[in-house]
Design a protein around this motif. Structure first.
Motif, PDB file in Angstrom:
ATOM      1  N   GLN A 114     -19.238  -4.936 -37.002  1.00  0.00           N
ATOM      2  CA  GLN A 114     -18.897  -6.302 -36.622  1.00  0.00           C
ATOM      3  C   GLN A 114     -18.646  -6.437 -35.135  1.00  0.00           C
ATOM      4  O   GLN A 114     -18.984  -7.460 -34.524  1.00  0.00           O
ATOM      5  N   GLU A 115     -18.084  -5.387 -34.512  1.00  0.00           N
ATOM      6  CA  GLU A 115     -17.811  -5.472 -33.068  1.00  0.00           C
ATOM      7  C   GLU A 115     -19.100  -5.564 -32.252  1.00  0.00           C
ATOM      8  O   GLU A 115     -19.147  -6.214 -31.204  1.00  0.00           O
ATOM      9  N   VAL A 116     -20.170  -4.929 -32.734  1.00  0.00           N
ATOM     10  CA  VAL A 116     -21.466  -5.013 -32.051  1.00  0.00           C
ATOM     11  C   VAL A 116     -22.053  -6.412 -32.243  1.00  0.00           C
ATOM     12  O   VAL A 116     -22.595  -7.006 -31.296  1.00  0.00           O
ATOM     13  N   ILE A 117     -21.948  -6.939 -33.447  1.00  0.00           N
ATOM     14  CA  ILE A 117     -22.430  -8.297 -33.725  1.00  0.00           C
ATOM     15  C   ILE A 117     -21.725  -9.305 -32.826  1.00  0.00           C
ATOM     16  O   ILE A 117     -22.361 -10.198 -32.244  1.00  0.00           O
ATOM     17  N   ASN A 118     -20.408  -9.155 -32.692  1.00  0.00           N
ATOM     18  CA  ASN A 118     -19.634 -10.069 -31.848  1.00  0.00           C
ATOM     19  C   ASN A 118     -19.993  -9.915 -30.373  1.00  0.00           C
ATOM     20  O   ASN A 118     -20.188 -10.906 -29.653  1.00  0.00           O
ATOM     21  N   GLU A 119     -20.085  -8.665 -29.920  1.00  0.00           N
ATOM     22  CA  GLU A 119     -20.384  -8.388 -28.506  1.00  0.00           C
ATOM     23  C   GLU A 119     -21.715  -8.982 -28.082  1.00  0.00           C
ATOM     24  O   GLU A 119     -21.843  -9.558 -26.987  1.00  0.00           O
ATOM     25  N   VAL A 154     -32.793  -5.086 -29.260  1.00  0.00           N
ATOM     26  CA  VAL A 154     -33.392  -6.361 -28.858  1.00  0.00           C
ATOM     27  C   VAL A 154     -32.318  -7.317 -28.350  1.00  0.00           C
ATOM     28  O   VAL A 154     -32.518  -8.020 -27.348  1.00  0.00           O
ATOM     29  N   ALA A 155     -31.168  -7.346 -29.005  1.00  0.00           N
ATOM     30  CA  ALA A 155     -30.092  -8.245 -28.590  1.00  0.00           C
ATOM     31  C   ALA A 155     -29.557  -7.869 -27.207  1.00  0.00           C
ATOM     32  O   ALA A 155     -29.223  -8.743 -26.398  1.00  0.00           O
ATOM     33  N   ARG A 156     -29.471  -6.574 -26.928  1.00  0.00           N
ATOM     34  CA  ARG A 156     -29.025  -6.146 -25.589  1.00  0.00           C
ATOM     35  C   ARG A 156     -30.048  -6.560 -24.529  1.00  0.00           C
ATOM     36  O   ARG A 156     -29.673  -6.990 -23.426  1.00  0.00           O
ATOM     37  N   ALA A 157     -31.312  -6.438 -24.870  1.00  0.00           N
ATOM     38  CA  ALA A 157     -32.355  -6.846 -23.928  1.00  0.00           C
ATOM     39  C   ALA A 157     -32.334  -8.351 -23.718  1.00  0.00           C
ATOM     40  O   ALA A 157     -32.560  -8.842 -22.602  1.00  0.00           O
TER      41      ALA A 157
END
Length: 278
Positions: free
Chosen positions: A15-20, A131-134
């Motif tokens: 969840q912390e990655v989803i939020n970040e 992909v989200a980080r990019a």
């Protein structure tokens, strides 16, 4: 250009990655005879796995409705999304991606691209995360699609399943195979890569761990490693302790209990890896 990333609840990202990374997760459903639960909202993973062995009638799972995807995309557009990339579990395992395609075709205000990850669990999740980080770094939609395809080509998920019982109940294997596997205490080992599933067998728990470690080593240098398990943290921890000599990116670990949407078909006691190769 503001590009938002959408996935489904089978991705198993923390969840912390989803939020970040501001990822939108569209939830699936777990259906027991007495009621349906929204994955990740109405029932915890621990509650699900404790409930599963006692079920006389096995639970079923279902994809989000078309309207759920339409609402998710509409909300992102209202929040300022100028494009959306929707990444989902392999279409050979679920109809989720097909529903996302239908929803994307119904939207007119922004470009919505969909991507079939050809994966499951954190195999999908690791692709979504990259992909989200990019996207946060400002990459174009075209480049995000290239990143998704590249990641999918280098992502493997492989795990040992404790029993064929749950795969048999869900119609994934024949009753004969399930009975034989139970009689011989065989541990099925599943591997998924680019929508292709391979299956092998081990005779014991230790044998299944040995096989998983052989598979890990055979993939060569790894960019990212994650542990996956179905309510089996002790087995996952034991597997990790044996894998550490072959892993150089210790800081890249996730250890996630697999979503009930997949656990309903796999059963408790499973454990393995999702990895991205160099």
């Amino acid at each position: 250009m503001t590009i938002r990333i959408v996935t489904d609840s089978t991705c198993d990202l923390p969840q912390e990655v989803i939020n970040e990374l501001n990822i939108t997760v569209v939830p699936c459903y777990i259906n027991f005879p007495e009621r349906s639960y929204i994955d990740g909202i109405d029932i915890t993973r621990k509650e699900f796995y404790e409930k599963l062995p006692e079920c006389v009638t096995p639970p079923t799972t279902s994809a989000p409705a078309l309207g759920t995807f339409l609402l998710a995309y509409k909300n992102l557009i209202e929040q300022g999304a100028e494009a959306i990339l929707s990444i989902h579990i392999s279409s050979i395992l679920s109809g989720i991606h097909n529903i996302a395609v239908l929803a994307s075709e119904a939207m007119e205000k922004v470009v919505i691209k969909t991507f079939d990850a050809g994966q499951l669990s954190l195999g999908t999740g690791l692709i979504v995360e990259a992909v989200a980080r990019a996207a946060q770094a400002g990459e174009s939609l075209e480049n995000l699609m290239k990143i998704a395809r590249d990641m999918a080509s280098r992502t493997f998920t492989f795990a040992a399943i404790d029993s064929l019982k749950y795969l048999q109940r869900s119609g994934r294997v024949s009753h004969l195979k399930a009975s034989l596997g139970s009689l011989l205490q065989i541990k099925p080992i599943l591997q998924m890569h680019q929508a292709r599933i391979q299956m092998s067998m081990a005779r014991t728990l230790n044998g299944s761990m040995d096989r998983l470690l052989e598979m890990l080593k055979s993939l060569g240098p790894l960019q990212k490693v994650a542990l996956v398990h179905t309510n089996a943290p002790e087995r996952a921890s034991q597997l990790l302790s044996r894998a550490l000599p072959f892993i150089t990116q210790e800081d890249h670990f996730y250890s996630m209990d697999v979503t009930p949407v997949l656990g309903a078909h796999l059963g408790p006691g499973g454990f393995g890896f999702a990895v991205v190769t160099e």
